[in-house]
Scaffold this motif. Structure first.
Motif, PDB file in Angstrom:
ATOM      1  N   LYS A   1       9.812  -4.066  -0.483  1.00 33.22           N
ATOM      2  CA  LYS A   1       8.521  -4.739  -0.315  1.00 33.22           C
ATOM      3  C   LYS A   1       7.404  -3.966  -1.018  1.00 33.22           C
ATOM      4  O   LYS A   1       6.614  -4.535  -1.778  1.00 33.22           O
ATOM      5  CB  LYS A   1       8.180  -4.894   1.184  1.00 33.22           C
ATOM      6  N   THR A   2       7.367  -2.656  -0.771  1.00 35.05           N
ATOM      7  CA  THR A   2       6.344  -1.828  -1.407  1.00 35.05           C
ATOM      8  C   THR A   2       6.525  -1.826  -2.919  1.00 35.05           C
ATOM      9  O   THR A   2       5.554  -1.901  -3.680  1.00 35.05           O
ATOM     10  CB  THR A   2       6.405  -0.394  -0.828  1.00 35.05           C
ATOM     11  N   THR A   3       7.776  -1.773  -3.368  1.00 38.67           N
ATOM     12  CA  THR A   3       8.067  -1.793  -4.804  1.00 38.67           C
ATOM     13  C   THR A   3       7.509  -3.071  -5.450  1.00 38.67           C
ATOM     14  O   THR A   3       6.875  -3.033  -6.506  1.00 38.67           O
ATOM     15  CB  THR A   3       9.597  -1.721  -5.020  1.00 38.67           C
TER      16      THR A   3
ATOM     17  N   LEU B   1      -2.229  -5.866   0.524  1.00 37.48           N
ATOM     18  CA  LEU B   1      -2.351  -4.856   1.579  1.00 37.48           C
ATOM     19  C   LEU B   1      -0.970  -4.541   2.155  1.00 37.48           C
ATOM     20  O   LEU B   1      -0.293  -5.430   2.662  1.00 37.48           O
ATOM     21  CB  LEU B   1      -3.297  -5.324   2.693  1.00 37.48           C
ATOM     22  N   ASP B   2      -0.575  -3.278   2.027  1.00 40.81           N
ATOM     23  CA  ASP B   2       0.755  -2.848   2.458  1.00 40.81           C
ATOM     24  C   ASP B   2       0.649  -2.221   3.850  1.00 40.81           C
ATOM     25  O   ASP B   2       0.052  -1.158   4.009  1.00 40.81           O
ATOM     26  CB  ASP B   2       1.329  -1.848   1.438  1.00 40.81           C
ATOM     27  N   GLU B   3       1.184  -2.888   4.859  1.00 41.43           N
ATOM     28  CA  GLU B   3       1.210  -2.450   6.256  1.00 41.43           C
ATOM     29  C   GLU B   3      -0.161  -2.037   6.799  1.00 41.43           C
ATOM     30  O   GLU B   3      -0.374  -0.895   7.185  1.00 41.43           O
ATOM     31  CB  GLU B   3       2.247  -1.328   6.440  1.00 41.43           C
ATOM     32  N   PRO B   4      -1.085  -2.995   6.868  1.00 37.32           N
ATOM     33  CA  PRO B   4      -2.425  -2.666   7.375  1.00 37.32           C
ATOM     34  C   PRO B   4      -2.463  -2.350   8.868  1.00 37.32           C
ATOM     35  O   PRO B   4      -3.424  -1.742   9.327  1.00 37.32           O
ATOM     36  CB  PRO B   4      -3.242  -3.932   7.068  1.00 37.32           C
TER      37      PRO B   4
ATOM     38  N   PRO C   1      -2.470   0.827  -0.501  1.00 37.03           N
ATOM     39  CA  PRO C   1      -1.097   1.313  -0.403  1.00 37.03           C
ATOM     40  C   PRO C   1      -0.659   1.505   1.047  1.00 37.03           C
ATOM     41  O   PRO C   1      -1.484   1.554   1.958  1.00 37.03           O
ATOM     42  CB  PRO C   1      -1.131   2.673  -1.108  1.00 37.03           C
ATOM     43  N   GLN C   2       0.666   1.618   1.236  1.00 42.83           N
ATOM     44  CA  GLN C   2       1.216   1.839   2.573  1.00 42.83           C
ATOM     45  C   GLN C   2       0.801   3.206   3.116  1.00 42.83           C
ATOM     46  O   GLN C   2       0.357   3.325   4.247  1.00 42.83           O
ATOM     47  CB  GLN C   2       2.742   1.734   2.495  1.00 42.83           C
ATOM     48  N   TYR C   3       0.987   4.236   2.297  1.00 42.86           N
ATOM     49  CA  TYR C   3       0.592   5.580   2.717  1.00 42.86           C
ATOM     50  C   TYR C   3      -0.731   5.938   2.047  1.00 42.86           C
ATOM     51  O   TYR C   3      -0.840   5.925   0.834  1.00 42.86           O
ATOM     52  CB  TYR C   3       1.674   6.599   2.362  1.00 42.86           C
TER      53      TYR C   3
HETATM   54 MG    MG Z   1       7.017  -0.305   2.291  1.00 47.77          MG
END
Ligand code: MG
Ligand code: ADP
Ligand code: ADP
Length: 540
Positions: A327-329, A427-430, A355-357
């Motif tokens: 998913k992040t990729t 938005l990755d894992e808000p 980003p997620q992190y």
């Molecule tokens: Mg991810």
């Protein structure tokens, strides 16, 4: 008493809290003059999972410090003795508990909230860490249950957030204690992993242990708890534990903003999950037709194939699937951060990406950071109403960015992303590190900004309630985590949720009163019926 107190809640809206009478008698701990005050405590019961539901900063950790014997509550005076605490709680269910605690008969174990900090405190291999914790001789069993077998020989510093979380939970489970506290056990985990740890925590209670947990993913809190306490008040100023409630009622009362037994309204509006009509965006204007993409990482260990699809103006598309599936990729390729191995993202769209992190090397205040992005929007009433106030950002303006807590930093990063001018927001894992109210505030802000500004958003998310609340359509990821992943084209909510949940074999029903999604227990009548019909999600 003060009858009705009106104060500004952290998300801008005025919250009216009519404080219960005789609250002063129930004052448990006060950190100092004008400092935070805690009223009442949760119950601790052998053989039960007691859930705690409430905003950050309302004293949950303080309560756990007291119940685990780290902090003798001062009873809002100058108390320093457990004996006085026992006297104060005479007739209360906690009286006996405090007697045992005073006599050293209670051994507590705490799974901390911020698992990211573990590698700073503990060195070495996962196996050695777990061996040191293993007082119950169940290392193999727990490692199997939490799917840690493949990482036992890894160094703790190499673990992902989700792996660290499961190692921390395993370390707590392996201890032989009386009282177990799990502070946000679902962070960084996907839905299947969340339900798995929920089952493991339930099993611990079934074996007779007393378990207390704070959890912001309502579907998981619901699945895990026997009873819950709602905590309400004013974050940073005071917090009040409600009476224990049945899990279903407690969560519904929380969403309604009204505690019936206490006759307390703590939020001026209800949160409801009315079924959204299937999105009509497919009739609307197409923002972009994105191409099929393939990504293979250099070491050749992981391959993602993403089918192309179209995105519409004004819609929010949820991205769902297990951890390690790409998913992040995918989001990074759309953001132009990662180059596809096959296919090309050659659009003229502007993209804003969270980003997620999140990194924290910025030197300066929150206000500096945000005003560099768009100073005019910080002053505009539209953005104040739609974004800044609901997320509690003005309260953070003077804080140094590198001193923010995880949840504060998340809110600032989301705000920074949404303040930028762009056609497409990624938005990755808000929801990571946010409490329930904050998750809902973020969801609302994203939906309303996309609709009003006629923009488009893609949101990677594991919290089913938030996915449900946010999304018009879904992109489902399937495959074998860590090996290969496939992204399907965007589909409607019903098809998407069915596909996603069928892949993990979990069914959800809707609560008849609030419409919120509730996970069915595996093998229950509803679970079997829904699976037979192929309706993993939408039946009432
Ligand atoms: Mg991810
Ligand atoms: P939660 O776990 O619900 O987020 P906490 O119990 O950690 O809440 O904190 C509640 C409030 O008490 C916060 O505003 C926090 O800043 C304050 N607080 C926590 N520990 C102390 C302390 N040792 N001295 C003064 N204030 C504290
Ligand atoms: P998700 O967001 O769905 O959890 P990711 O896209 O982060 O998944 O990762 C998918 C897979 O690709 C994982 O196995 C991960 O370890 C691997 N991976 C991610 N980034 C890299 C990279 N830069 N180099 C090699 N492998 C990577």
């Amino acid at each position: 008493g003060c009858g009705i107190c009106v104060h500004k809640c952290p998300f801008g809206a005025i919250t009216i809290v009519n404080l219960p009478e005789q609250l002063d008698e129930d004052c448990v701990h006060r950190y100092g003059i004008n400092a935070f005050v805690l009223y009442r405590l949760p119950v601790v019961k052998d053989g039960m999972v007691v859930g705690i539901l409430g905003p950050n900063g309302t004293g949950k950790t303080t309560a756990v410090k007291i119940l685990s014997g780290q902090l003798i509550p001062n009873l809002c005076g100058d108390n320093e003795e457990w004996d006085n605490v026992i006297k104060t709680f005479r007739g209360n269910e906690l009286q006996n508990y405090f007697e045992r605690l005073k006599n050293g008969e209670i051994k507590p174990v705490v799974k901390p909230q911020y698992v990211d900090l573990i590698p700073k405190a503990v060195k070495g291999k996962v196996r050695d860490l777990l061996k040191r914790a293993d007082e119950s001789g169940r290392l193999d069993e727990v490692a199997r249950e939490l799917e840690l077998e493949n990482i036992l020989d890894r160094d703790i510093r190499q673990l992902s957030g989700g792996e660290l979380q499961r190692v921390a939970i395993a370390a707590a489970l392996l201890r032989d204690a009386h009282f177990y506290f799990f502070d946000e056990p679902s962070s960084y985990l996907d839905i299947r992993q969340r339900l798995r740890i929920a089952k493991t925590i339930r099993k611990l209670a079934d074996s007779g242990k007393a378990v207390l947990t704070v959890e912001h993913d309502l579907a998981i809190l619901d699945y895990m708890s026997d009873i819950i306490h709602v905590v309400y008040g004013k974050p940073g100023a005071y917090g009040i534990f409600s009476q224990p409630k049945s899990t279903r009622n407690g969560i519904n009362e929380f969403l309604r903003g009204y505690l019936r037994d206490e006759n307390v309204r703590f939020r001026p509006f209800e949160i409801s999950f009315t079924k959204k009509s299937e999105r009509k965006s497919q009739e609307g204007e197409i923002l972009v037709q994105y191409p099929s993409l393939v990504k293979e990482y250099e070491n050749g260990s992981f391959r993602l194939e993403a089918e192309g699809g179209e995105l519409y103006v004004g819609e929010v598309v949820g991205i769902v699937g297990p951890n390690g599936i790409g998913k992040t990729t995918f989001v990074k390729m759309l953001a132009g951060v990662e180059k596809p191995t096959e296919g090309e993202v050659d659009w003229s769209l502007t993209v804003s990406y969270k980003p997620q992190y999140i990194k924290t090397d910025y030197e300066g205040t929150v206000f500096d950071l945000l005003s560099k992005i768009d100073a005019a929007k910080l002053m505009s009433n539209f953005y104040k109403t739609e974004l800044l106030n609901p997320l509690g950002i003005p309260e953070l303006y003077d804080r140094q960015v590198n001193e923010l807590s995880g949840g504060e930093l998340q809110r600032v990063a989301i705000t920074a992303c949404l303040l930028r001018d762009a056609d497409l927001y990624l938005l990755d894992e808000p929801s990571a590190h946010l409490d329930v109210e904050q998750r809902l505030a973020v969801s609302k802000a994203i939906r309303s900004l996309m609709a009003k500004n006629e923009k488009t958003a893609l949101i990677v998310e594991h919290d089913v309630m938030m996915v449900d609340y946010l999304s018009d359509r879904l992109i489902v990821f399937e495959g074998e985590p860590g090996k290969h992943g496939r992204a399907l084209p965007p589909m409607g909510m019903r098809d998407g949720m069915n596909r996603f949940l069928a892949n993990i074999g979990i069914t959800f029903r809707r609560d008849p009163d609030t419409g919120r999604p509730r996970a069915n227990k595996e093998g229950s009548v509803k679970d079997r019926e829904q699976k037979e019909m192929g309706e993993y999600y939408y039946t009432a």
